[in-house]
Write a protein that holds these residues in place. Structure first.
Motif, PDB file in Angstrom:
ATOM      1  N   UNK A  14       0.762  -7.163   3.657  1.00 45.57           N
ATOM      2  CA  UNK A  14      -0.191  -6.962   4.739  1.00 45.57           C
ATOM      3  C   UNK A  14      -1.044  -8.190   5.004  1.00 45.57           C
ATOM      4  N   UNK A  15      -1.928  -8.027   5.975  1.00 52.10           N
ATOM      5  CA  UNK A  15      -2.862  -9.093   6.321  1.00 52.10           C
ATOM      6  C   UNK A  15      -4.265  -8.654   5.914  1.00 52.10           C
ATOM      7  N   UNK A  16      -4.970  -9.575   5.290  1.00 51.59           N
ATOM      8  CA  UNK A  16      -6.305  -9.283   4.790  1.00 51.59           C
ATOM      9  C   UNK A  16      -7.215  -8.729   5.890  1.00 51.59           C
ATOM     10  N   UNK A  17      -7.126  -9.310   7.100  1.00 52.21           N
ATOM     11  CA  UNK A  17      -7.989  -8.854   8.187  1.00 52.21           C
ATOM     12  C   UNK A  17      -7.650  -7.434   8.648  1.00 52.21           C
ATOM     13  N   UNK A  18      -6.405  -7.010   8.481  1.00 52.84           N
ATOM     14  CA  UNK A  18      -6.023  -5.646   8.831  1.00 52.84           C
ATOM     15  C   UNK A  18      -6.426  -4.646   7.747  1.00 52.84           C
ATOM     16  N   UNK A  19      -6.310  -5.077   6.502  1.00 51.92           N
ATOM     17  CA  UNK A  19      -6.554  -4.175   5.379  1.00 51.92           C
ATOM     18  C   UNK A  19      -8.012  -4.137   4.943  1.00 51.92           C
ATOM     19  N   UNK A  20      -8.741  -5.186   5.243  1.00 52.09           N
ATOM     20  CA  UNK A  20     -10.130  -5.248   4.811  1.00 52.09           C
ATOM     21  C   UNK A  20     -10.295  -5.563   3.338  1.00 52.09           C
ATOM     22  N   UNK A  21      -9.249  -6.061   2.728  1.00 56.29           N
ATOM     23  CA  UNK A  21      -9.291  -6.451   1.314  1.00 56.29           C
ATOM     24  C   UNK A  21      -8.258  -7.540   1.087  1.00 56.29           C
ATOM     25  N   UNK A  22      -8.410  -8.311   0.029  1.00 54.39           N
ATOM     26  CA  UNK A  22      -7.436  -9.380  -0.242  1.00 54.39           C
ATOM     27  C   UNK A  22      -6.043  -8.816  -0.519  1.00 54.39           C
ATOM     28  N   UNK A  23      -5.035  -9.536  -0.061  1.00 54.97           N
ATOM     29  CA  UNK A  23      -3.659  -9.140  -0.352  1.00 54.97           C
ATOM     30  C   UNK A  23      -3.208  -9.823  -1.638  1.00 54.97           C
ATOM     31  N   UNK A  24      -2.202  -9.252  -2.258  1.00 50.17           N
ATOM     32  CA  UNK A  24      -1.622  -9.849  -3.456  1.00 50.17           C
ATOM     33  C   UNK A  24      -2.310  -9.471  -4.756  1.00 50.17           C
ATOM     34  N   UNK A  25      -3.260  -8.542  -4.709  1.00 52.68           N
ATOM     35  CA  UNK A  25      -3.985  -8.210  -5.941  1.00 52.68           C
ATOM     36  C   UNK A  25      -3.066  -7.553  -6.986  1.00 52.68           C
ATOM     37  N   UNK A  26      -2.101  -6.742  -6.539  1.00 54.26           N
ATOM     38  CA  UNK A  26      -1.173  -6.135  -7.508  1.00 54.26           C
ATOM     39  C   UNK A  26      -0.371  -7.211  -8.235  1.00 54.26           C
ATOM     40  N   UNK A  27       0.082  -8.199  -7.507  1.00 50.45           N
ATOM     41  CA  UNK A  27       0.852  -9.293  -8.107  1.00 50.45           C
ATOM     42  C   UNK A  27      -0.023 -10.077  -9.080  1.00 50.45           C
ATOM     43  N   UNK A  28      -1.266 -10.329  -8.687  1.00 52.98           N
ATOM     44  CA  UNK A  28      -2.185 -11.065  -9.568  1.00 52.98           C
ATOM     45  C   UNK A  28      -2.577 -10.255 -10.798  1.00 52.98           C
ATOM     46  N   UNK A  32       4.288  -4.449 -11.489  1.00 56.12           N
ATOM     47  CA  UNK A  32       5.653  -4.449 -10.963  1.00 56.12           C
ATOM     48  C   UNK A  32       5.780  -3.295  -9.970  1.00 56.12           C
ATOM     49  N   UNK A  33       5.495  -3.563  -8.724  1.00 59.04           N
ATOM     50  CA  UNK A  33       5.553  -2.546  -7.678  1.00 59.04           C
ATOM     51  C   UNK A  33       6.998  -2.368  -7.210  1.00 59.04           C
ATOM     52  N   UNK A  34       7.204  -1.410  -6.310  1.00 52.59           N
ATOM     53  CA  UNK A  34       8.554  -1.102  -5.839  1.00 52.59           C
ATOM     54  C   UNK A  34       9.267  -2.352  -5.313  1.00 52.59           C
ATOM     55  N   UNK A  35       8.615  -3.111  -4.440  1.00 53.61           N
ATOM     56  CA  UNK A  35       9.247  -4.301  -3.864  1.00 53.61           C
ATOM     57  C   UNK A  35       9.555  -5.342  -4.937  1.00 53.61           C
ATOM     58  N   UNK A  36       8.645  -5.522  -5.859  1.00 47.26           N
ATOM     59  CA  UNK A  36       8.862  -6.495  -6.944  1.00 47.26           C
ATOM     60  C   UNK A  36      10.028  -6.041  -7.818  1.00 47.26           C
ATOM     61  N   UNK A  37      10.088  -4.758  -8.109  1.00 46.69           N
ATOM     62  CA  UNK A  37      11.217  -4.246  -8.894  1.00 46.69           C
ATOM     63  C   UNK A  37      12.538  -4.478  -8.169  1.00 46.69           C
ATOM     64  N   UNK A  38      12.527  -4.316  -6.846  1.00 45.38           N
ATOM     65  CA  UNK A  38      13.728  -4.596  -6.058  1.00 45.38           C
ATOM     66  C   UNK A  38      14.133  -6.059  -6.217  1.00 45.38           C
ATOM     67  N   UNK A  39      13.165  -6.950  -6.189  1.00 47.93           N
ATOM     68  CA  UNK A  39      13.449  -8.386  -6.299  1.00 47.93           C
ATOM     69  C   UNK A  39      13.980  -8.767  -7.675  1.00 47.93           C
TER      70      UNK A  39
END
Length: 116
Positions: A14-28, A32-39
């Motif tokens: 997502x985009x930070x301005x759309x979500x109202x919060x920083x993106x990438x926090x799960x990765x940081x 291991x989210x669904x997309x990361x597990x797929x990768x």
């Protein structure tokens, strides 16, 4: 599950301005989210594993995982899984009698199906 996978996808893509919060926090956080597990099951799996283990601490790690999601279709797989889970939930609601509570749950499913 649909909500969680959707939330994880938005956190990653997502985009930070759309979500109202920083993106990438799960990765940081090393999640291991669904997309990361797929990768992890792609030729880029070792690279993604290294990024996950270092909690995306290097500049460009988030952008790299985002690019790999696009390249290997992990985002699309995630959205398909969200849709699948929403349909399972919708089918389960059919076992409930019609009521305001059931209507609210159906409305929630409709809202989860909308793009952000």
């Amino acid at each position: 599950m649909a909500f969680q996978i959707r939330d994880d996808l938005l956190d990653l893509l997502g985009r930070e301005e759309d979500l109202g919060k920083p993106v990438g926090s799960d990765l940081r956080e090393g999640k291991a989210t669904f997309a990361v597990l797929q990768l992890l099951d792609t030729p880029a799996g070792e690279e993604v594993r290294a990024i996950l283990l270092r909690r995306a601490a290097h500049g460009g790690d988030l952008a790299r995982v985002q690019a790999l999601c696009a390249e290997y279709g992990a985002a699309e797989a995630g959205w398909r899984e969200v849709a699948r889970r929403l349909e399972l939930a919708r089918a389960a609601l059919l076992d409930l009698p019609a009521s305001p509570a059931r209507q609210e749950l159906e409305t929630l499913l409709d809202r989860l199906a909308l793009p952000v």
